[in-house]
Write an enzyme that holds these catalytic residues in place. Structure first.
Site, short mmCIF file in Angstrom:
data_model
loop_
_atom_site.label_atom_id
_atom_site.label_comp_id
_atom_site.label_asym_id
_atom_site.label_seq_id
_atom_site.Cartn_x
_atom_site.Cartn_y
_atom_site.Cartn_z
N ASP A 42 98.81 37.81 99.51
CA ASP A 42 100.09 37.26 99.03
C ASP A 42 101.23 38.27 99.15
O ASP A 42 102.32 37.92 99.62
CB ASP A 42 99.96 36.72 97.59
CG ASP A 42 99.36 37.72 96.62
OD1 ASP A 42 98.69 38.67 97.08
OD2 ASP A 42 99.56 37.57 95.41
N ASP A 43 100.96 39.53 98.81
CA ASP A 43 102.04 40.52 98.90
C ASP A 43 102.45 40.78 100.36
O ASP A 43 103.64 40.87 100.68
CB ASP A 43 101.61 41.86 98.27
CG ASP A 43 101.66 41.77 96.75
OD1 ASP A 43 102.38 40.88 96.23
OD2 ASP A 43 100.98 42.57 96.09
N LYS A 57 94.97 35.95 104.46
CA LYS A 57 93.73 36.73 104.34
C LYS A 57 93.53 37.21 102.92
O LYS A 57 94.50 37.61 102.29
CB LYS A 57 93.81 37.93 105.29
CG LYS A 57 92.75 38.97 105.09
CD LYS A 57 93.28 40.37 104.77
CE LYS A 57 93.87 40.53 103.43
NZ LYS A 57 94.05 41.91 102.95
N ASP A 83 89.67 37.57 97.87
CA ASP A 83 89.90 37.19 96.48
C ASP A 83 90.13 35.68 96.30
O ASP A 83 90.00 35.16 95.20
CB ASP A 83 91.12 37.93 95.90
CG ASP A 83 90.91 39.44 95.90
OD1 ASP A 83 89.79 39.89 96.18
OD2 ASP A 83 91.89 40.17 95.63
N LYS A 104 62.28 41.23 82.61
CA LYS A 104 62.54 42.31 81.65
C LYS A 104 63.97 42.85 81.67
O LYS A 104 64.29 43.75 80.92
CB LYS A 104 61.56 43.46 81.86
CG LYS A 104 61.60 44.08 83.25
CD LYS A 104 60.63 45.25 83.35
CE LYS A 104 60.67 45.84 84.74
NZ LYS A 104 59.82 46.97 84.91
N MET A 154 84.24 41.66 92.62
CA MET A 154 85.63 41.90 93.05
C MET A 154 86.47 40.64 92.95
O MET A 154 85.94 39.55 92.82
CB MET A 154 85.64 42.38 94.50
CG MET A 154 85.95 43.82 94.64
SD MET A 154 86.28 44.21 96.36
CE MET A 154 86.25 46.00 96.23
N ARG A 170 90.14 41.24 92.08
CA ARG A 170 91.38 41.67 91.43
C ARG A 170 91.63 40.81 90.20
O ARG A 170 90.71 40.61 89.43
CB ARG A 170 92.54 41.55 92.42
CG ARG A 170 93.42 42.76 92.45
CD ARG A 170 94.53 42.50 93.43
NE ARG A 170 94.25 43.03 94.73
CZ ARG A 170 94.34 44.31 95.04
NH1 ARG A 170 94.70 45.17 94.13
NH2 ARG A 170 94.09 44.74 96.25
N GLU A 217 86.21 41.21 88.07
CA GLU A 217 86.74 42.58 88.14
C GLU A 217 87.92 42.82 87.20
O GLU A 217 88.03 43.86 86.56
CB GLU A 217 87.18 42.84 89.59
CG GLU A 217 87.75 44.18 89.85
CD GLU A 217 88.16 44.32 91.33
OE1 GLU A 217 87.57 45.15 92.01
OE2 GLU A 217 89.08 43.59 91.78
N ARG A 256 82.95 42.62 102.10
CA ARG A 256 84.28 42.53 102.74
C ARG A 256 84.24 42.64 104.26
O ARG A 256 85.18 42.22 104.93
CB ARG A 256 85.21 43.60 102.18
CG ARG A 256 85.48 43.45 100.71
CD ARG A 256 86.73 44.14 100.28
NE ARG A 256 86.88 45.48 100.78
CZ ARG A 256 87.88 46.29 100.48
NH1 ARG A 256 88.82 45.86 99.66
NH2 ARG A 256 87.97 47.49 100.96
P1 FBP Z 1 93.46 42.31 99.26
O1 FBP Z 1 94.14 41.67 98.12
O2 FBP Z 1 94.28 43.30 99.97
O3 FBP Z 1 92.84 41.31 100.18
O4 FBP Z 1 92.23 43.16 98.66
C1 FBP Z 1 91.15 42.60 98.04
C2 FBP Z 1 90.29 43.60 97.31
O5 FBP Z 1 88.99 43.59 97.86
C3 FBP Z 1 90.24 43.34 95.81
O6 FBP Z 1 89.27 42.38 95.49
C4 FBP Z 1 89.94 44.70 95.25
O7 FBP Z 1 90.39 44.84 93.93
C5 FBP Z 1 90.72 45.60 96.18
O8 FBP Z 1 90.79 44.93 97.41
C6 FBP Z 1 90.10 46.96 96.36
O9 FBP Z 1 90.93 47.70 97.19
P2 FBP Z 1 90.54 49.03 97.95
O10 FBP Z 1 89.83 48.65 99.19
O11 FBP Z 1 91.86 49.63 98.27
O12 FBP Z 1 89.65 49.83 97.07
#
Ligand code: FBP
Length: 551
Positions: A172-173, A199, A202, A239, A247, A249, A308, A427
């Site tokens: 998004d950013d 892309k 998340d 047990k 992950m 975010r 996360e 990823r």
């Molecule tokens: P994007 O938002 O850039 O796609 O990143 C996703 C992500 O995998 C998040 O889930 C996670 O918090 C972050 O990247 C971790 O970032 P880095 O690779 O910089 O440790």
């Protein structure tokens, strides 16, 4: 380079395209659009790219001759499975339209544009990366393209290479920045078009027109496989309780999707925690209650999925974190004193500077976690919540709660814990068939947006729960997804992030089954991603998109 047998076979896979993109296209314009909110402000900020219509491409029998184009591509942010196929799709798209077209990759993310670091992507290079995971073809990075100086540096290299259009593949950013760049280049009449591509594993870049971001499908399938394996182990050894942080975010889409695939016993959803204003101790009581109930059935094992970003959504933790951010801001008097102090005294001393409520929360945390809250800070002085071991925090707190319950005679079981954090494992996985096809189509489609002269659009492929040939290709104006939000103390136009919708079907499905999955072991073991075989095994989209798009 030595490659695996799977990679060698997978390289031969020809991703599927929507029928509408298989030859020339007819561009059909829909209605003019407006932003999701703050229409007047966004309109003023984007006079050249606001209000454009949604575009759909329809198949056209007549063979159209397109001019050659030079295209630049950037991979931005965290890796997501399928990025290489977007690039392969762009390459094949522009070459099919005109063999003289060229593709340049900017290296190491957006910084490559600013530093003029690039390479031409030839057929030989592209072939090596088809259907592979990773972003290593050109690398990625998190530099933000926000300043006009950066944009102007970009123009120099884009003009030097005769590049007509830049494609930014990001979340998004990054797509917000793509939109700002498109507007700037249009206002300056540079003749350079900018196209975005959705892309992120998340899954939080989605809306009515963008049904999912790429990478979410593969990453959640990888995590679900791992969770399934752990569940089978838990059900065999009987047990351990496995606390698994996932992950994602701020958004809990990954955890939710994995829960739907694996039917784990506990799934926390940050968005629900925020909506119900649940405290940490309420969350712990809920988890301990399930552990005790299962123990009463002689099931001293289970799996809990934890998003996360959870701690940011727990009201008292949110306040504590923001107070700590203020107190420990780089260069502040408190920060200096804190850093000079003996480690054993630091936490108690810091607590005396917090508000009464936050001090109580801080002191109730296991000391390891409290220390993490004080140490793990990003360059802006913020606590990096993704580095907080939330799974251990909850596990330790549940343990304490269960001891109290044991003393009260309401828990008589065992509670052994194992902790995990899944993120990087998924990823860069080789894209599932869905992501391989979706990404290739997104890239191929972008080449049509370029030859049609469009800028400020996001490549869009819709109708994703249908077979690929029926997918709907086109473009969505990025301004349409924007609203104004406070960022770093200023109101900024940004793409609205899609958090888990508590009225949406995926969450409702979880709600309807949550209690059953908690108390009665109902594990599902999805197994590894399959690339060949029956379509119900290897071509299924996520449960999330299937439930969201069900008619
Ligand atoms: P994007 O938002 O850039 O796609 O990143 C996703 C992500 O995998 C998040 O889930 C996670 O918090 C972050 O990247 C971790 O970032 P880095 O690779 O910089 O440790």
């Amino acid at each position: 380079m030595t490659i695996s047998a799977l990679q060698a076979e997978r390289a031969k896979y020809q991703p599927k395209l929507p029928d509408s993109l298989k030859s020339s296209v007819k561009l059909v314009e829909g209605d003019k659009t407006q932003s999701v909110a703050d229409q007047e402000t966004i309109k003023d900020l984007f006079p050249n790219t606001y209000g454009m219509p949604i575009i759909t491409f329809e198949a056209c029998i007549e063979k159209i001759k397109y001019p050659a184009v030079n295209v630049g591509v950037i991979l931005s942010g965290g890796q997501a499975p399928g990025g290489h196929n977007v690039i392969a799709g762009i390459f094949d798209g522009i070459k099919n339209l005109n063999q003289e077209s060229k593709l340049y990759g900017f290296l190491g993310g957006p910084i490559g544009l600013v530093n003029h670091s690039y390479k031409e992507l030839t057929a030989e290079i592209i072939d090596e990366y088809r259907n592979t995971g990773g972003f290593d073809i050109i690398g990625s990075g998190r530099t933000k393209l926000e300043e006009t100086d950066q944009f102007d540096e970009g123009v120099k290299i884009l003009h030097k290479l005769n590049i007509n259009a830049l494609i930014i593949i990001g979340g998004d950013d990054s797509n917000t920045n793509a939109c700002v760049l498109a507007e700037y280049y249009a206002a300056k009449k540079t003749g350079i078009q900018v196209i975005g591509c959705p892309k992120t594993i998340d899954g939080d870049l989605k809306n009515e027109m963008i049904e999912t971001s790429f990478g979410f499908d593969t990453a959640t399938k990888v995590y679900s496989e791992l969770i399934g394996n752990i569940q089978r182990d838990a059900n065999s050894g009987k047990k351990y309780w496995h606390f698994i942080k996932l992950m994602g975010r701020s958004a809990s889409h990954i955890g939710l999707e994995c829960a739907l695939q694996t039917q784990s016993n506990i799934t926390l959803i940050s968005e629900e925690v925020a909506a119900k204003e649940q405290t940490l101790s309420e969350i712990v009581d809920y988890m301990a209650g399930i552990v005790a109930k299962r123990a009463a059935n002689d099931e001293n094992f289970g799996v809990a999925l934890i998003p996360e970003g959870l701690v940011e959504f727990v009201p008292e933790m949110k306040i504590l974190i923001s107070e700590l951010n203020e107190l420990l801001a780089e260069g502040s008097a408190i920060e200096k004193e804190f850093n000079m102090m003996r480690k054993s005294l630091r936490l108690d001393w810091l607590a005396t500077h917090l508000s009464e409520k936050s001090a109580a929360v801080f002191q109730s945390l296991p000391s390891g976690i409290a220390t993490q809250l004080t140490l793990d800070r990003d360059p802006h002085g913020n606590v990096q919540v993704s580095l907080i071991d939330t799974e251990e925090l909850l596990g330790e707190m549940v343990k304490t709660k269960l001891s109290e319950m044991r003393e009260a005679g309401i828990f008589n079981g065992k509670f052994g814990t194992q902790y995990h954090f899944f993120g990087y494992e998924g990823r860069c996985a080789a894209p599932s068939n869905f992501d391989a096809d979706y990404c290739y189509s997104l890239g191929y489609n972008a080449s049509f947006l370029i030859v049609e002269g469009k800028t400020g659009y996001m490549s869009s492929i819709r109708n994703l729960t249908a077979p690929a040939r029926e997918w709907v290709a086109g473009g969505v104006p990025i301004t349409m997804m924007m609203n104004m939000e406070r960022r770093n103390g200023h109101m900024k136009p940004v793409i609205q992030k899609a958090l888990v919708d508590l009225d949406g079907e995926p969450f409702k499905y979880l709600m309807a089954n949550r209690e059953k999955w908690a108390n009665k072991t109902s594990f599902v073991y999805p197994g590894p991603i399959q690339y060949w075989g029956p379509t119900e095994v290897c071509d299924q989209p996520t449960k999330t998109i299937t439930l969201e798009r069900a008619k």
